[in-house]
Design an enzyme around this catalytic site. Structure first.
Site, PDB file in Angstrom:
ATOM      1  CG  LEU A   9     -39.424  21.856  26.960  1.00  0.00           C
ATOM      2  CD1 LEU A   9     -40.361  23.176  26.616  1.00  0.00           C
ATOM      3  CD2 LEU A   9     -40.334  20.691  26.667  1.00  0.00           C
ATOM      4  CB  ILE A  10     -36.915  25.980  30.572  1.00  0.00           C
ATOM      5  CG1 ILE A  10     -35.521  25.707  29.622  1.00  0.00           C
ATOM      6  CG2 ILE A  10     -36.412  26.214  31.904  1.00  0.00           C
ATOM      7  CD1 ILE A  10     -34.749  27.186  29.763  1.00  0.00           C
ATOM      8  N   GLY A  12     -41.472  26.764  33.876  1.00  0.00           N
ATOM      9  CA  GLY A  12     -41.424  27.768  34.867  1.00  0.00           C
ATOM     10  C   GLY A  12     -40.541  28.762  34.793  1.00  0.00           C
ATOM     11  CB  SER A  15     -39.833  34.879  38.454  1.00  0.00           C
ATOM     12  OG  SER A  15     -40.412  33.863  38.963  1.00  0.00           O
ATOM     13  N   GLY A  16     -37.361  33.790  38.744  1.00  0.00           N
ATOM     14  CA  GLY A  16     -36.392  32.807  39.489  1.00  0.00           C
ATOM     15  C   GLY A  16     -35.291  32.092  38.522  1.00  0.00           C
ATOM     16  N   GLY A  18     -35.549  29.714  36.423  1.00  0.00           N
ATOM     17  CA  GLY A  18     -36.089  29.477  35.113  1.00  0.00           C
ATOM     18  C   GLY A  18     -35.736  30.707  34.047  1.00  0.00           C
ATOM     19  CB  SER A 141     -34.345  21.397  47.068  1.00  0.00           C
ATOM     20  OG  SER A 141     -34.247  22.448  48.400  1.00  0.00           O
ATOM     21  CE1 TYR A 155     -39.462  23.192  47.418  1.00  0.00           C
ATOM     22  CE2 TYR A 155     -37.867  22.978  49.227  1.00  0.00           C
ATOM     23  CZ  TYR A 155     -38.209  23.418  47.817  1.00  0.00           C
ATOM     24  OH  TYR A 155     -37.113  23.669  47.013  1.00  0.00           O
TER      25      TYR A 155
END
Length: 294
Positions: A9-10, A12, A15-16, A18, A141, A155
């Protein structure tokens, strides 16, 4: 379990990272539940030949109420009877100076990047506990270790928060045979790279020069050539290898943190050296804080 393909299960996946992760998993024969805030943005996935054999698309807004997310996760479980791997990928980078964005800006950033992770993970955990099996991936990140850049404070703080959440979570759920992986990528060429608009908070003229440099830096990052920035497809290939114990990851011990990209590795190492240097320099001042003996 690997023979029949894992169920992922992912969040987002429009795009990117994901979207690249969905591609990698389908190539390897796994089954994927791809989610996004808008199903319209997943129409191209729904049209793929793998759907509905090995691909499901579900609407999932990670900022929704917990009971709404619980229902969506249950729908996902009903598809193939289980979720083996949860990937908390949904997130965004909101530029903004800390004082101008203020607490409202911080809450806006954290609602997706931190509380979204908490909501979805909470919804999946009871299922994994009952099965005594599962893997939870959190896309963090390197900014958690490289936060000394104006304009990325909220962020970076949100990513540092999910790193800490993931470390504690790993300690709490290990007894249930649930693994946690915190992924800390550097800069990669994705469609949404630094495209979020600045948070419309207060305008403080004294920050104008700093704000201009921030916006110029983000524009420069968006304009860089592909060769200057990491390949997100390769990053997701590494992630899948680690989760499945395949490729270069075969035979290696499970890592709690997965730092991806040479730039990320360099920043994490610099942060470690800086902290070691500070402790060495100030240790004679800070160590003698115990109770005096009589």
């Amino acid at each position: 379990m690997a023979d029949e393909g894992q169920v992922w299960l992912i969040t987002g996946t429009t795009s990117g990272f994901g979207r690249r992760l969905v591609d990698q998993l389908l190539v390897r024969g796994d089954r994927v539940i791809a989610t996004a805030r808008s199903l319209d943005k997943l129409k191209d996935l729904e049209a793929r030949p793998e759907s509905p054999v090995r691909l499901r698309c579900l609407q999932l807004d990670v900022t929704a109420a917990q009971d709404v997310i619980n229902c969506t996760v249950q729908d996902a479980i009903n598809d193939w009877g289980r979720i083996d791997v949860l990937v908390n990928n949904a997130g965004f980078a909101m530029p903004g100076l800390l004082e101008e964005a203020g607490a409202e800006g911080a809450m806006h950033q954290f609602d997706t990047n931190y509380f979204g992770v908490v909501r979805v993970t909470t919804a999946v955990l009871s299922h994994m506990r009952e099965r005594s099996f599962g893997t939870i991936v959190i896309i963090g990140s390197r900014s958690a270790w490289k936060a000394d850049i104006p304009g990325v404070g909220h962020y970076a703080a949100s990513k540092a928060a999910v790193h800490a959440y993931g470390e504690t979570l790993a300690a709490e759920v290990a007894r249930f045979n649930i693994k946690v992986l915190i992924v800390a990528p550097g800069l990669f060429r994705t469609e949404g790279i630094h495209t979020a608009p600045p948070y419309p908070g207060a305008h403080i003229p004294m920050y104008d020069p700093v704000r201009e440099r921030v916006l110029a830096r983000f524009a420069d990052l968006r304009a860089r050539t592909r060769e200057d920035i990491g390949d997100p497809e390769k990053a997701m290939r590494v992630l899948v290898d680690v989760v499945k114990g395949q490729g270069k990851a075969e035979g290696k011990k499970w890592p709690l943190f997965l730092v991806i990209g040479e730039d990320a590795e360099e920043d994490v190492r610099k942060h470690g050296r800086r902290m070691e240097g500070l402790m060495e320099e100030w240790g004679s001042v800070t160590r003698d804080t115990g109770w005096d003996t009589l």
